[in-house]
Motif scaffolding. Structure first.
Motif, PDB file in Angstrom:
ATOM      1  N   UNK A 525       0.816  -1.218   0.000  1.00 48.88           N
ATOM      2  CA  UNK A 525       0.000   0.000   0.000  1.00 48.88           C
ATOM      3  C   UNK A 525       0.853   1.272   0.000  1.00 48.88           C
ATOM      4  N   UNK A 526       2.164   1.134  -0.242  1.00 51.06           N
ATOM      5  CA  UNK A 526       3.087   2.271  -0.183  1.00 51.06           C
ATOM      6  C   UNK A 526       2.611   3.406  -1.087  1.00 51.06           C
ATOM      7  N   UNK A 527       2.636   4.649  -0.560  1.00 53.17           N
ATOM      8  CA  UNK A 527       2.114   5.815  -1.282  1.00 53.17           C
ATOM      9  C   UNK A 527       3.227   6.518  -2.059  1.00 53.17           C
ATOM     10  N   UNK A 528       3.442   6.096  -3.300  1.00 55.54           N
ATOM     11  CA  UNK A 528       4.473   6.713  -4.138  1.00 55.54           C
ATOM     12  C   UNK A 528       4.085   8.142  -4.527  1.00 55.54           C
ATOM     13  N   UNK A 529       2.805   8.366  -4.773  1.00 57.88           N
ATOM     14  CA  UNK A 529       2.356   9.677  -5.229  1.00 57.88           C
ATOM     15  C   UNK A 529       2.541  10.735  -4.163  1.00 57.88           C
ATOM     16  N   UNK A 530       2.629  10.315  -2.907  1.00 58.17           N
ATOM     17  CA  UNK A 530       2.806  11.260  -1.790  1.00 58.17           C
ATOM     18  C   UNK A 530       4.249  11.700  -1.590  1.00 58.17           C
ATOM     19  N   UNK A 531       5.198  11.122  -2.318  1.00 56.55           N
ATOM     20  CA  UNK A 531       6.614  11.498  -2.176  1.00 56.55           C
ATOM     21  C   UNK A 531       6.935  12.545  -3.237  1.00 56.55           C
ATOM     22  N   UNK A 532       6.932  13.801  -2.843  1.00 58.82           N
ATOM     23  CA  UNK A 532       7.098  14.894  -3.809  1.00 58.82           C
ATOM     24  C   UNK A 532       8.484  14.904  -4.461  1.00 58.82           C
ATOM     25  N   UNK A 533       9.484  14.340  -3.772  1.00 55.04           N
ATOM     26  CA  UNK A 533      10.854  14.375  -4.301  1.00 55.04           C
ATOM     27  C   UNK A 533      11.063  13.418  -5.485  1.00 55.04           C
ATOM     28  N   UNK A 534      10.184  12.431  -5.656  1.00 51.76           N
ATOM     29  CA  UNK A 534      10.317  11.494  -6.777  1.00 51.76           C
ATOM     30  C   UNK A 534      10.026  12.195  -8.095  1.00 51.76           C
ATOM     31  N   UNK A 566      15.937   8.160  -3.076  1.00 53.83           N
ATOM     32  CA  UNK A 566      14.839   8.788  -2.328  1.00 53.83           C
ATOM     33  C   UNK A 566      13.920   7.718  -1.736  1.00 53.83           C
ATOM     34  N   UNK A 567      13.621   6.718  -2.548  1.00 53.02           N
ATOM     35  CA  UNK A 567      12.758   5.625  -2.094  1.00 53.02           C
ATOM     36  C   UNK A 567      13.398   4.879  -0.925  1.00 53.02           C
ATOM     37  N   UNK A 568      14.719   4.675  -1.009  1.00 56.68           N
ATOM     38  CA  UNK A 568      15.444   3.984   0.061  1.00 56.68           C
ATOM     39  C   UNK A 568      15.339   4.760   1.370  1.00 56.68           C
ATOM     40  N   UNK A 569      15.469   6.089   1.283  1.00 56.71           N
ATOM     41  CA  UNK A 569      15.367   6.940   2.475  1.00 56.71           C
ATOM     42  C   UNK A 569      13.980   6.812   3.101  1.00 56.71           C
ATOM     43  N   UNK A 570      12.938   6.873   2.282  1.00 57.73           N
ATOM     44  CA  UNK A 570      11.567   6.800   2.805  1.00 57.73           C
ATOM     45  C   UNK A 570      11.270   5.426   3.398  1.00 57.73           C
ATOM     46  N   UNK A 571      11.809   4.372   2.772  1.00 54.50           N
ATOM     47  CA  UNK A 571      11.616   3.025   3.314  1.00 54.50           C
ATOM     48  C   UNK A 571      12.347   2.886   4.644  1.00 54.50           C
ATOM     49  N   UNK A 572      13.505   3.554   4.760  1.00 54.53           N
ATOM     50  CA  UNK A 572      14.259   3.540   6.015  1.00 54.53           C
ATOM     51  C   UNK A 572      13.471   4.180   7.139  1.00 54.53           C
TER      52      UNK A 572
END
Length: 573
Positions: A525-534, A566-572
């Protein structure tokens, strides 16, 4: 069956407990190991098969399988409730309920056959197309596309002059696909032949280009890049004066010949005129013309790694519906989709092969992450770990996995463990046993390799490019007798593992690095659209494909290294 990379897939299917290798072995009329002059990562088994016996052996194998029931009819649609498939509906209105459904529609979905300016519905010659499934799936939200493939004319072998062609025999000591003892290597083989097109053939074909459905726009689907039609070849490679034609018998007893390399959708009169200008085909009689077939497919980025669709639960796609071409690619997907449909029905963990475990893993990973805009065909170059994924070790790689899910039986498992133990013993023996200069120097000179000044182990001797186990056996009669106690498989494994030891070690280190990324799971359910830096493309692709691991995310076209960081940071977090 088989060929470059495709032969590896057949062996992998067999190692897992599938039937493709066994059925191929039972219907083989010629066997060849391709690329023997290259390294073992490139060796690829290929069989020429009796088409009628191939079909019969498959039918019998299926009918002998316990708990398999049959219903022969066209399916017009699936039955869906609450975004979950619950069955299929037949043309005469029967509903067959199911906990899982696997669609393996081949070239039948809204299939159109093209021969020159003529076109008619069909999944292949003599069989009607399937209508209704595409429209239903698009209505459910699936994206669909069109592809095309082709087939060559079939001719009467009695009308050919084989004296004008190059004969192509099978291997002197043929092998087989299956690792099981259910089949034996073929003893008698039928030859194939090679001939070539010429400028007169090309001119005859070009006369029909204005009536070609491929050039006048009637075919909209994309055809295969790596196995193009003959008109596509002479159009794209105009500088070439000839193209190779493989003349292949369709079976032991039939006179029908498959003209491999001459796939075409040109008018039948153009085909007939052109084919008779090929050397050896001057008096050729045609059984039926070649044709192109255009059909619907569904871009495979709509699938999970199990081949289950994202949109409809318990619905699986396998084969040409996913944009692939070839029996072998289709068979491997059918096996994996079937395994996972069964496992999910029994509420068990899914079965997914990694890129480092099998060509099947490379195939599915490519499809679901990169998609395909043309019929996808497997090549050894698609696998970054091809030295690990050889045709000779598919049983060592996969039999235990097949056994764990209940597909490969105990006999297969014991056979694999014996081979593994024999290989380990042989490698140990080669490391221990030494030869003195006076025993082998004369022989080494004869092999055009450096002589030795002190004792050397057989392992070090085997690392020399000029020396294999065959040469080592010829050095000494006692040595030959000693090594002959080992099986052919163990001897082959030991030689490859010793010769390529450092390269194999490097690939295994790369695999470990890849596995570290595969261990980072991404919540569904990870919210990719919510990560503005992507990046915008990164968000779109990640949200559409919804990768299960960071490793999978790294292989999606359009996801940049920056997106991955960026994804790695958010998963961390």
């Amino acid at each position: 069956m088989g060929g470059v990379a495709k032969g590896q897939i057949v062996r992998e299917i067999d190692a897992l407990g599938g039937m493709s290798g066994i059925v191929s072995d039972k219907s083989t009329i010629q066997f060849r190991m391709l690329n023997r002059s290259k390294g073992p990562a490139m060796w690829s088994p290929r069989a020429q098969n009796d088409r009628m016996r191939f079909a019969e052996e498959w039918r019998l194998a299926l009918e002998r399988t316990p708990n398999v029931d049959f219903w022969q009819e066209m399916i017009s649609g699936i039955v869906v409730k609450d975004n979950r498939v619950v069955g299929v509906r037949t043309n005469i209105g029967i509903e067959i309920l199911a906990k899982s459904v696997v669609l393996t529609n081949g070239t039948f979905l809204n299939g159109i056959i093209h021969i020159g300016e003529k076109q008619f519905g069909g999944g292949r010659t003599g069989e009607s197309a399937s209508k209704g499934i595409t429209e239903q799936l698009v209505g459910l939200g699936f994206e669909a596309g069109r592809m095309k493939t082709g087939t060559p004319p079939r001719v009467d072998g009695r009308s050919l002059d084989y004296t004008k062609m190059e004969i192509q025999h099978g291997d002197e000591n043929p092998e087989k696909f299956s690792y099981s003892d259910e089949t034996k290597p073929i003893k008698e083989q039928r030859p194939c032949w090679i001939t070539y097109t010429n400028t007169n053939v090309h001119k005859a074909l070009e006369k029909g280009f204005d009536r070609s459905p491929m050039f006048n726009g009637r075919i909209q689907g994309l055809g295969p890049r790596y196995c193009p039609s003959i008109e596509d070849k002479i159009n794209r490679f105009a500088e070439r004066e000839r193209h190779q034609i493989f003349v292949e018998p369709e079976g032991w007893d039939t006179v029908e010949i498959y003209v491999n390399g001459f796939s075409t959708s040109l008018p039948e009169d153009v085909q007939y005129d052109a084919i008779r200008k090929i050397e050896g085909f001057e008096q050729a009689k045609m059984f039926r013309p070649g044709y192109a077939i255009e059909y619907d497919f569904f871009p495979p980025t709509q699938l999970k790694a199990t081949l289950e669709t994202h949109l409809i639960e318990n619905l699986y796609f396998a084969g040409q519906i996913n944009g692939t071409t070839g029996y072998e690619e289709a068979a491997s997907q059918g096996l994996m989709a079937g395994i996972n449909a069964s496992l999910k029905t029994d509420e068990k963990d899914p079965f997914v092969l990694k890129r480092s475990e099998a060509y099947i893993g490379v195939l599915i990973d490519d499809l679901i992450n990169k998609g395909t805009e043309e019929p996808y065909r497997m090549f050894t170059s698609r696998a970054e770990f091809r030295l690990l994924l050889r045709q000779d070790n598919a049983d060592l790689r996969l039999t235990q996995l097949g056994h764990q899910i209940g597909l490969a039986d105990d006999v297969r498992m014991e056979k694999m463990l014996d081979k593994k133990a024999d290989t380990a013993r042989l490698i140990n023996d080669l490391k221990q046993k030494k030869l003195a200069p006076e025993e082998i120097n004369i022989s080494l000179e004869g092999l055009d390799t450096a002589t030795i000044k002190e004792k050397i182990t057989l392992e070090k001797l085997l690392k020399r490019p000029q020396i294999g186990l065959t040469q080592i056996m010829e050095l000494d009669a006692n040595l030959k007798q000693y090594l002959s106690k080992y099986s052919k498989d163990a001897l082959e494994q030991a030689e490859i593992l010793i010769k390529y030891d450092s390269y194999i070690e490097k690939e295994q280190q790369m695999v470990e690095k890849l596995n570290n990324m595969e261990n980072y799971k991404i919540p569904i359910e990870f919210d990719y659209l919510g990560i503005t830096a992507l990046s915008a493309e990164g968000k779109q692709k990640l949200n559409k494909i919804r990768p299960e691991t960071l490793g999978q995310a790294s292989r999606i076209s359009g996801v940049s290294p920056a997106d991955l960081s960026i994804l790695t940071v958010y998963l961390g977090r």
